[in-house]
Scaffold this motif. Sequence first.
Motif, short mmCIF file in Angstrom:
data_model
loop_
_atom_site.label_atom_id
_atom_site.label_comp_id
_atom_site.label_asym_id
_atom_site.label_seq_id
_atom_site.Cartn_x
_atom_site.Cartn_y
_atom_site.Cartn_z
N LYS A 258 -25.02 -20.64 28.11
CA LYS A 258 -25.70 -19.50 27.77
C LYS A 258 -26.91 -18.85 28.61
CE LYS A 258 -28.06 -18.16 23.47
NZ LYS A 258 -27.33 -17.50 22.68
N GLY A 259 -26.83 -17.53 28.83
CA GLY A 259 -27.87 -16.70 29.57
C GLY A 259 -27.58 -16.97 30.91
N ALA A 260 -28.54 -16.59 31.55
CA ALA A 260 -28.59 -16.82 33.18
C ALA A 260 -28.21 -18.18 33.55
CB ALA A 260 -29.99 -16.52 33.53
N GLU A 261 -28.31 -19.35 32.86
CA GLU A 261 -28.11 -20.89 33.34
C GLU A 261 -26.54 -21.11 33.09
OE1 GLU A 261 -31.78 -19.58 32.07
OE2 GLU A 261 -30.28 -20.15 30.54
N ALA A 262 -25.89 -20.30 32.60
CA ALA A 262 -24.48 -20.53 32.30
C ALA A 262 -23.66 -20.83 33.49
CB ALA A 262 -23.62 -19.18 31.55
N PRO A 263 -22.86 -21.91 33.44
CA PRO A 263 -22.33 -22.61 32.45
C PRO A 263 -23.29 -23.69 31.69
CG PRO A 263 -21.17 -23.64 34.14
CD PRO A 263 -22.21 -22.53 34.59
N ASP B 229 -26.28 -25.04 29.43
CA ASP B 229 -27.12 -24.23 28.02
C ASP B 229 -28.49 -25.16 28.13
OD1 ASP B 229 -28.32 -23.64 25.56
OD2 ASP B 229 -26.48 -23.72 24.46
N PHE B 230 -29.76 -24.53 28.33
CA PHE B 230 -31.04 -25.31 28.62
C PHE B 230 -31.57 -25.21 27.25
CE2 PHE B 230 -31.97 -24.08 33.03
CZ PHE B 230 -31.05 -24.86 33.68
N GLY B 231 -31.06 -24.80 26.25
CA GLY B 231 -31.73 -25.05 24.71
C GLY B 231 -32.88 -24.54 24.65
N ARG B 232 -33.69 -25.50 24.27
CA ARG B 232 -35.18 -24.86 23.82
C ARG B 232 -35.91 -24.35 24.95
NH1 ARG B 232 -38.29 -21.89 20.62
NH2 ARG B 232 -40.59 -22.73 20.51
N ALA B 233 -35.56 -25.09 26.34
CA ALA B 233 -36.15 -24.43 27.50
C ALA B 233 -35.76 -22.68 27.83
CB ALA B 233 -35.73 -25.33 28.58
N ARG B 234 -34.91 -22.46 27.21
CA ARG B 234 -34.57 -21.02 27.49
C ARG B 234 -35.75 -20.06 26.81
NH1 ARG B 234 -30.80 -18.00 26.11
NH2 ARG B 234 -30.63 -16.87 28.21
N GLU B 235 -36.17 -20.64 25.67
CA GLU B 235 -37.23 -19.86 25.05
C GLU B 235 -38.75 -20.16 25.45
OE1 GLU B 235 -36.00 -17.67 22.85
OE2 GLU B 235 -34.26 -18.48 23.34
N THR B 236 -38.85 -21.33 25.92
CA THR B 236 -40.33 -21.79 26.30
C THR B 236 -40.38 -21.81 27.88
OG1 THR B 236 -39.81 -24.04 26.45
CG2 THR B 236 -40.36 -23.23 24.31
N GLY B 237 -39.46 -21.91 28.71
CA GLY B 237 -39.63 -21.85 30.10
C GLY B 237 -40.05 -23.33 30.62
#
Length: 451
Positions: A312-317, A319-327
């Motif tokens: 998901k997102g820039a980290e694909a392939p 998925d960093f999960g909650r860290a995508r929202e909190t950093g």
Amino acid sequence: MGLRGAVGVSILWAALCFFGCGDSASPPSLDQQLAQVLREAGIGPLDPGPSPPPAKVALGQALMFDKELSGNRDIACATCHHPLLHTGDGLPLSIGTGGRGLGPARVRASGRPFIPRNAPEIFNRGAPEWRTMFWDMRVAGAPAVGFATPARDLLPRGLESVLAAQAMFPVTSRDEMRGQRGDRDVFGRPNELAEIPDGDLRAIWDALMARLLAIPGYVSMFLSAYPETPLVQLGFQHAANAIAAFEVAAWTLVDSPWDRYLEGDLSALPDEAKRGALLFFGKAGCARCHSGPLFTDQRAHNIGAPQIGPGKGAEAPEDFGRARETGEDAERFAFRTPPLRNVALTGPWMHDGAFATLEAAVRHHLDPARSLRSYDVSQLPPELRETFRGDPASIRAILQRLDPAVSEPLELSDREVNQLLTFLEALTDPRAADLREDIPASVPSGLPIAD
């Protein structure tokens, strides 16, 4: 624990005392042991919340099943949350716009990706306890305190619940429902929703309302659901409130054997389920995260789940999960604890549907490191097998951030695992097995709803 929960536990405790709660000459029965555990954990019957108005429910049912809400008019909310599939879709990862078919038979269109995460069930989302939505908790809050969402200050006012706030977003996702620039809908017409810039959420929502209010049947239904709101003041938040109302009215299910047991029916649970409950709230430690009447603490945890899919997102392939929202680096690979009501019906399990059986998901919790290193990709559909990130570096990155609650292996016998599974099966409301009565015969747009 609310008043209903306290009353339920009191009824259970009174029933137990009637059958010998105070008899110190004999060891405590399974029921007495369980009642004590439930009292200490503050567990009681689930408060389902208020019943929504019928006119709003009727509007929400139509919207839930109407493909008019998708840019290409080829997918509805119910495609991924279908009554015949226990409010999910039966897939590890969902297939969005462009796909054809329903559930495990659904086929992706050429060039279209899998949706990065599993479509969660949506049972009992009217319970007042709910405060977060999505696997990464990117929608959170309540009307009284406001909502934290990806829309930030673009989110319109008037949303009635966190469930309604959640309903604002799948329609804005290109891969899920909105489509790509240049797409044409099922009639060959240009997809105007896909031409709107991604960040202009209000324009997307306004365009959707323009679609809906161009259909006479929806004009009538919106006026019935919101008789005090002029048509020109209706926004997509009104549609989202109606979708949430339908989900609450249709899929609030509180008549499982577990619910009946909490209300004082000691015969509702077989002994093996009672032993499983004692393990769940005790030795197995499940209730540390699967807590409360909803069986979720609504917090994010990294339990070492296998990473599969497009990421998901820039980290694909990845998925960093909650860290995508909190950093926050410590929250990489952490996903919200799923609720467990009707869990025996709602596989595949985990945030990406990595486990094809509930037993495999339960056993994973006992030793995530071993489970992750020995993950069997044959349980996945063929086109997802090569997406498993099983290389040493990926596994090491996940395990370095493993939640302490599952970091130490736990030994359970096969019988104890089966007892846990028997308890989890007792969380199933019988009606959840067949929800076909929630499917409307037609929707105002006239688009097909069969798949």
